[in-house]
Design a protein around this motif. Structure first.
Motif, mmCIF file in Angstrom:
data_model
loop_
_atom_site.group_PDB
_atom_site.id
_atom_site.type_symbol
_atom_site.label_atom_id
_atom_site.label_comp_id
_atom_site.label_asym_id
_atom_site.label_seq_id
_atom_site.Cartn_x
_atom_site.Cartn_y
_atom_site.Cartn_z
ATOM 1 N N CYS A 14 -14.527 40.249 13.174
ATOM 2 C CA CYS A 14 -13.545 39.173 13.093
ATOM 3 C C CYS A 14 -14.301 37.847 13.058
ATOM 4 O O CYS A 14 -15.107 37.559 13.951
ATOM 5 C CB CYS A 14 -12.599 39.212 14.291
ATOM 6 N N ALA A 15 -14.071 37.053 12.011
ATOM 7 C CA ALA A 15 -14.707 35.743 11.910
ATOM 8 C C ALA A 15 -13.703 34.667 12.316
ATOM 9 O O ALA A 15 -12.536 34.731 11.946
ATOM 10 C CB ALA A 15 -15.193 35.504 10.485
ATOM 11 N N ALA A 16 -14.174 33.690 13.088
ATOM 12 C CA ALA A 16 -13.322 32.603 13.567
ATOM 13 C C ALA A 16 -13.874 31.278 13.047
ATOM 14 O O ALA A 16 -15.076 31.008 13.158
ATOM 15 C CB ALA A 16 -13.277 32.598 15.098
ATOM 16 N N PHE A 17 -12.984 30.447 12.483
ATOM 17 C CA PHE A 17 -13.401 29.172 11.895
ATOM 18 C C PHE A 17 -13.235 28.060 12.922
ATOM 19 O O PHE A 17 -12.123 27.755 13.362
ATOM 20 C CB PHE A 17 -12.578 28.859 10.644
ATOM 21 N N SER A 18 -14.358 27.454 13.304
ATOM 22 C CA SER A 18 -14.363 26.404 14.321
ATOM 23 C C SER A 18 -13.860 25.079 13.741
ATOM 24 O O SER A 18 -14.361 24.616 12.711
ATOM 25 C CB SER A 18 -15.780 26.215 14.873
ATOM 26 N N ILE A 19 -12.878 24.487 14.414
ATOM 27 C CA ILE A 19 -12.347 23.199 13.980
ATOM 28 C C ILE A 19 -13.407 22.102 14.138
ATOM 29 O O ILE A 19 -13.591 21.263 13.260
ATOM 30 C CB ILE A 19 -11.082 22.838 14.790
ATOM 31 N N LYS A 20 -14.133 22.137 15.236
ATOM 32 C CA LYS A 20 -15.127 21.097 15.522
ATOM 33 C C LYS A 20 -16.358 21.231 14.631
ATOM 34 O O LYS A 20 -16.838 20.244 14.072
ATOM 35 C CB LYS A 20 -15.538 21.174 16.998
ATOM 36 N N LYS A 21 -16.860 22.445 14.477
ATOM 37 C CA LYS A 21 -18.095 22.657 13.729
ATOM 38 C C LYS A 21 -17.871 22.878 12.244
ATOM 39 O O LYS A 21 -18.824 22.826 11.457
ATOM 40 C CB LYS A 21 -18.851 23.857 14.311
ATOM 41 N N GLN A 22 -16.607 23.165 11.860
ATOM 42 C CA GLN A 22 -16.294 23.465 10.458
ATOM 43 C C GLN A 22 -17.214 24.574 9.931
ATOM 44 O O GLN A 22 -17.823 24.465 8.860
ATOM 45 C CB GLN A 22 -16.420 22.210 9.599
ATOM 46 N N ALA A 23 -17.281 25.657 10.698
ATOM 47 C CA ALA A 23 -18.145 26.787 10.344
ATOM 48 C C ALA A 23 -17.528 28.072 10.868
ATOM 49 O O ALA A 23 -16.737 28.058 11.822
ATOM 50 C CB ALA A 23 -19.542 26.599 10.936
ATOM 51 N N TRP A 24 -17.880 29.185 10.221
ATOM 52 C CA TRP A 24 -17.408 30.504 10.641
ATOM 53 C C TRP A 24 -18.338 31.076 11.704
ATOM 54 O O TRP A 24 -19.566 30.969 11.585
ATOM 55 C CB TRP A 24 -17.353 31.462 9.455
ATOM 56 N N TYR A 25 -17.750 31.715 12.704
ATOM 57 C CA TYR A 25 -18.517 32.375 13.762
ATOM 58 C C TYR A 25 -18.096 33.840 13.832
ATOM 59 O O TYR A 25 -16.903 34.148 13.897
ATOM 60 C CB TYR A 25 -18.283 31.690 15.117
ATOM 61 N N ASP A 26 -19.073 34.738 13.823
ATOM 62 C CA ASP A 26 -18.808 36.174 13.838
ATOM 63 C C ASP A 26 -18.520 36.672 15.247
ATOM 64 O O ASP A 26 -19.264 36.357 16.186
ATOM 65 C CB ASP A 26 -19.986 36.948 13.259
ATOM 66 N N ARG A 27 -17.473 37.461 15.386
ATOM 67 C CA ARG A 27 -17.117 38.113 16.642
ATOM 68 C C ARG A 27 -16.867 39.588 16.365
ATOM 69 O O ARG A 27 -16.677 39.996 15.213
ATOM 70 C CB ARG A 27 -15.839 37.497 17.253
ATOM 71 N N VAL A 28 -16.855 40.394 17.408
ATOM 72 C CA VAL A 28 -16.509 41.813 17.295
ATOM 73 C C VAL A 28 -15.420 42.103 18.324
ATOM 74 O O VAL A 28 -15.560 41.775 19.503
ATOM 75 C CB VAL A 28 -17.728 42.725 17.555
ATOM 76 N N LEU A 29 -14.329 42.709 17.858
ATOM 77 C CA LEU A 29 -13.192 43.001 18.735
ATOM 78 C C LEU A 29 -12.977 44.500 18.845
ATOM 79 O O LEU A 29 -13.275 45.248 17.909
ATOM 80 C CB LEU A 29 -11.907 42.362 18.181
ATOM 81 N N ILE A 30 -12.451 44.937 19.988
ATOM 82 C CA ILE A 30 -11.999 46.316 20.168
ATOM 83 C C ILE A 30 -10.622 46.291 20.820
ATOM 84 O O ILE A 30 -10.441 45.695 21.896
ATOM 85 C CB ILE A 30 -12.969 47.140 21.033
#
Length: 288
Positions: free
Chosen positions: A143-159
């Motif tokens: 799951c990728a999350a787009f940071s409002i402050k950094k204007q960049a995608w961050y990778d996460r892993v969910l279960i």
């Protein structure tokens, strides 16, 4: 008089020596710089996972626990909805730093169309919520999350943890029409849960997948999480994509309930590269 002068001189000399040997206050240690971690590098859980698919659950809505690989992405509430084998979830995050979510990697999100993103929707308490598709429970989901402050995608892993569901959510059995392990069902069209292993661990395939059974052969439609795969090798035979737009899609012969070794050629890094994977099709998840 001379003796007094000598005594004063000795006293002054002693004071000078003591001053010269005095210990200066210790300086405070310089702060240690710790690089920030922006990628999810730690597995959510070390134990082996056995995926649970939507057709193994009763239709309905249930609260469910969601584990995250990052403390910067904390799910404080999740509501799972099951409808005819398909699963979606509404996630409520602890903070309000993410504009949108994407099921997949941040790299894939950069080339995805807007309709594949889940934009935040504030709830009654102002918390940010997101509605996402869930391919399986008890399975690591990128799951990728787009940071409002950094204007960049961050990778996460969910279960999504099936153990947190109420007992009434689980079907009592797979159904009398399910084939024995490894055997094909009757001719027809089905969906089936599929898991992918190998490569860098960042790629994924859609699950459940479409399965067509004709005669003594099963053919699965494999939809990758990226449009950058230009062919697959199964049993030494090359298969080309069956689509011209969107994520790379292949129709390949498969076996059930055993790991199937495949090779997929990716052009994501510019130069084509063959990557080894295994696919596993779980007959217990078959649904006509």
């Amino acid at each position: 008089m001379k003796q007094v002068q000598q005594w004063i001189l000795a006293a002054l000399l002693t004071g000078s020596l003591l001053t010269g040997c005095s210990v200066s206050p210790a300086k405070a240690a310089a702060p240690v710089s710790v690089p920030s971690v922006t990628q999810a590098q730690v597995p959510v859980t070390p134990k082996a996972l056995v995926p649970v698919y939507g057709n193994q659950l009763q239709d309905g809505s249930y609260p469910i626990k969601v584990s995250s690989s990052s403390s910067m992405f904390r799910v404080i509430d999740a509501q799972l909805t099951v409808a005819q084998g398909a699963m979606t979830a509404v996630l409520t995050l602890s903070g309000d730093g993410y504009e949108k979510l994407f099921i997949g990697t941040g790299q894939d999100a950069q080339t995805a169309t807007e309709d594949r993103f889940s934009q935040f929707v504030p709830d009654a308490n102002g918390k940010y919520t997101y509605t996402v598709a869930v391919s399986a429970l008890d399975q690591e989901i990128d799951c990728a999350a787009f940071s409002i402050k950094k204007q960049a995608w961050y990778d996460r892993v969910l279960i999504f943890e099936s153990a947190s569901l109420p007992q009434t959510a689980l079907r009592s059995s797979a159904g009398a029409d399910q084939p024995a392990s490894g055997q094909l069902p009757a001719e027809g069209q089905y969906t089936i849960g599929v898991t992918l292993e190998g490569g860098s661990g960042r790629a994924s395939v859609e699950s459940p997948a479409r399965l067509s059974v004709s005669g003594k052969q099963a053919t699965a439609t494999i939809v990758w999480s990226s449009p950058n795969y230009d062919y697959m090798l199964v049993g030494g035979k090359k298969y080309l994509p069956v689509n011209t737009a969107g994520n790379s899609t292949f129709e390949i012969p498969v076996t059930l309930d055993e790991k199937l070794a495949v090779i997929a050629d990716t052009t994501a890094m510019g130069k084509p590269r063959e990557v080894e994977y295994t696919l596993f099709f779980d007959s217990a998840s078959l649904k006509k």
